[in-house]
Design an enzyme around this catalytic site. Sequence first.
Site, PDB file in Angstrom:
ATOM      1  N   HIS A  72       0.641  -0.909  -0.037  1.00  6.39           N
ATOM      2  CA  HIS A  72       0.089  -0.040   0.101  1.00  6.39           C
ATOM      3  C   HIS A  72       0.805   1.547   0.127  1.00  6.39           C
ATOM      4  O   HIS A  72       1.515   1.799   0.503  1.00  6.39           O
ATOM      5  CB  HIS A  72      -1.006   0.500   0.798  1.00  6.39           C
ATOM      6  CG  HIS A  72      -2.187  -0.961   0.719  1.00  6.39           C
ATOM      7  ND1 HIS A  72      -3.107  -0.783   1.879  1.00  6.39           N
ATOM      8  CD2 HIS A  72      -2.484  -2.336   0.344  1.00  6.39           C
ATOM      9  CE1 HIS A  72      -4.799  -0.950   1.213  1.00  6.39           C
ATOM     10  NE2 HIS A  72      -3.831  -2.282   0.662  1.00  6.39           N
ATOM     11  N   TYR A 200      -9.393   5.584   7.461  1.00  8.84           N
ATOM     12  CA  TYR A 200      -9.857   6.228   9.004  1.00  8.84           C
ATOM     13  C   TYR A 200     -10.716   7.326   8.846  1.00  8.84           C
ATOM     14  O   TYR A 200     -10.190   7.996   8.279  1.00  8.84           O
ATOM     15  CB  TYR A 200      -7.998   6.785   9.952  1.00  8.84           C
ATOM     16  CG  TYR A 200      -7.204   6.081   9.439  1.00  8.84           C
ATOM     17  CD1 TYR A 200      -5.975   5.707   8.282  1.00  8.84           C
ATOM     18  CD2 TYR A 200      -6.352   5.200  11.084  1.00  8.84           C
ATOM     19  CE1 TYR A 200      -5.294   4.141   8.410  1.00  8.84           C
ATOM     20  CE2 TYR A 200      -5.571   3.638  10.950  1.00  8.84           C
ATOM     21  CZ  TYR A 200      -4.881   3.234   9.765  1.00  8.84           C
ATOM     22  OH  TYR A 200      -4.171   2.794  10.266  1.00  8.84           O
ATOM     23  N   PRO A 292      -3.758   0.885  18.778  1.00 10.20           N
ATOM     24  CA  PRO A 292      -3.452   0.050  17.507  1.00 10.20           C
ATOM     25  C   PRO A 292      -3.567   1.098  16.324  1.00 10.20           C
ATOM     26  O   PRO A 292      -3.734   0.778  14.955  1.00 10.20           O
ATOM     27  CB  PRO A 292      -4.966  -0.679  17.285  1.00 10.20           C
ATOM     28  CG  PRO A 292      -5.915  -0.265  18.970  1.00 10.20           C
ATOM     29  CD  PRO A 292      -4.865   0.438  19.308  1.00 10.20           C
ATOM     30  N   LYS A 296       1.596   0.257  15.266  1.00  9.81           N
ATOM     31  CA  LYS A 296       3.209  -0.440  15.642  1.00  9.81           C
ATOM     32  C   LYS A 296       2.794  -1.319  16.571  1.00  9.81           C
ATOM     33  O   LYS A 296       3.698  -1.818  16.816  1.00  9.81           O
ATOM     34  CB  LYS A 296       3.026   1.857  16.959  1.00  9.81           C
ATOM     35  CG  LYS A 296       2.816   2.653  16.139  1.00  9.81           C
ATOM     36  CD  LYS A 296       4.127   2.431  14.351  1.00  9.81           C
ATOM     37  CE  LYS A 296       4.240   3.441  13.330  1.00  9.81           C
ATOM     38  NZ  LYS A 296       4.342   3.162  12.038  1.00  9.81           N
ATOM     39  N   TYR A 383       3.802   6.934  10.062  1.00  6.24           N
ATOM     40  CA  TYR A 383       2.964   5.593   9.445  1.00  6.24           C
ATOM     41  C   TYR A 383       4.112   4.245   8.527  1.00  6.24           C
ATOM     42  O   TYR A 383       4.273   3.402   9.470  1.00  6.24           O
ATOM     43  CB  TYR A 383       2.352   6.244   8.795  1.00  6.24           C
ATOM     44  CG  TYR A 383       1.028   5.279   8.384  1.00  6.24           C
ATOM     45  CD1 TYR A 383       1.359   4.459   7.220  1.00  6.24           C
ATOM     46  CD2 TYR A 383       0.208   5.505   9.173  1.00  6.24           C
ATOM     47  CE1 TYR A 383       0.057   3.567   7.784  1.00  6.24           C
ATOM     48  CE2 TYR A 383      -1.136   4.167   9.310  1.00  6.24           C
ATOM     49  CZ  TYR A 383      -1.052   3.319   8.087  1.00  6.24           C
ATOM     50  OH  TYR A 383      -2.062   2.747   8.172  1.00  6.24           O
TER      51      TYR A 383
END
Length: 389
Positions: A72, A200, A292, A296, A383
């Site tokens: 991704h 998100y 979460p 990580k 990220y």
Amino acid sequence: MRTQVAIVGAGPAGLLLGALLHRAGIDNVVLEQRSADYVLGRIRAGVLEQVAMDLLREAGVAGRMDAQGLPHRGFEMAFGERRLRIDLHALTGKQVMVYGQTEVTRDLMDHRRLSGRTTVYEAEDVQPHGFDGDHPWVGYRHGGIGQRLDADFIIGCDGFHGVCRSAVPADALQTFEKVYPFGWLGLLADTPPVNEELIYGHTERGFMLASMRSHQRSRYYLQCLLDDKLEQWSDEAFWAELRRRLPADVAARLATGPSIEKSIAPLRSFVAEPLRFGRLFLAGDAAHIVPPTGAKGLNLAASDVGLLAQALTEFYGGSVAGIDHYSRRALARVWKAERFSWWFTSLMHRFPDTGGFGLRMQQAEFDYLCGSVAAQTVLAENYVGLPLG
Ligand code: APR
Ligand code: PHB
């Protein structure tokens, strides 16, 4: 029984450490309290950073991930109906791999079985001893018979509720914790993901995450109350609430189906310092927990054991520098990931005390992200994962 490194816990941290040590020719034994099937039955996150991917490849365990994982190059954020795509690859030159932790664990188990290294499943009453000296050992029972495993080192990869951290004298350990006032209700279904990339979502009804395991298997999360019970959430109730929290155009294409797993998880930030006590080391969830949101948890477990495998290899090569610096180096990366996970959680969730000012702060942060490549780069760098250091 005797080995060079005794590893407590056969989750991702323990099994990846075992694989890396095996590759370095260092004998190791894994002691796991549960059965292999039980360990595989846990559904966890599914996004791997470059550092974790590289370690799995170094350990010779990345074949299926490289064949079946989904690379991704970005993800989306939705604030109400506003959408922002974070272009990870354009901003950092890196990408992440969507590949479930269950599959990582399965690959590590298969590799370990072929490696011939010893794994004791259903080990009971595991207890580390003598780690303040040079001859540590682990006591446990297997099949009702008391056993002793002598080793040069004991590595606590036994998760947040494990025995190793609690075996350390309280005055030798400092802990830091933040418990969040909500949980994540997760659902796994064999339905095509609603979107090509992860979304998100911050909505007036709470946080939402649309993720996946493959092109045929979806993973969704809804922020829920801490005292919510699974029996309150039928599949129909879940799908209806997810539809309310997805952006309207996305909700219109949501494919629903029977859940194959549904669970509620609490969210906390936690770090124990230091990570070394003589011949005992802590790694992964035994040492730290992240909410979460930033995906990580597995990645920190991987980077911990990557540093530890390097340090133990140096030890058997005649240098104590690595084991002396492990705690400092691991914690430097852990705390930066804790900060990112806390920031992302604070931005994307509705807190009971958010209030009008708090909501305006969240909206201003999102507005700033929308208009600033610098702000998006900061998010993207964290990220995809910071360097191992
Ligand atoms: N004796 C032996 N094994 C134990 C004991 C004990 N006393 N206590 C716990 N264990 C085992 C658990 O059964 C589990 O299989 O240790 C393992 C710890 O695995 P995880 O909890 O998965 O922790 P870790 O390997 O550090 O992986 C971190 O897993 O939980 C997720 O979100 C977390 O993604 C992160 C990753
Ligand atoms: C998941 O797919 O389980 C997942 C993905 C990203 C996250 C958390 C969980 O941030």
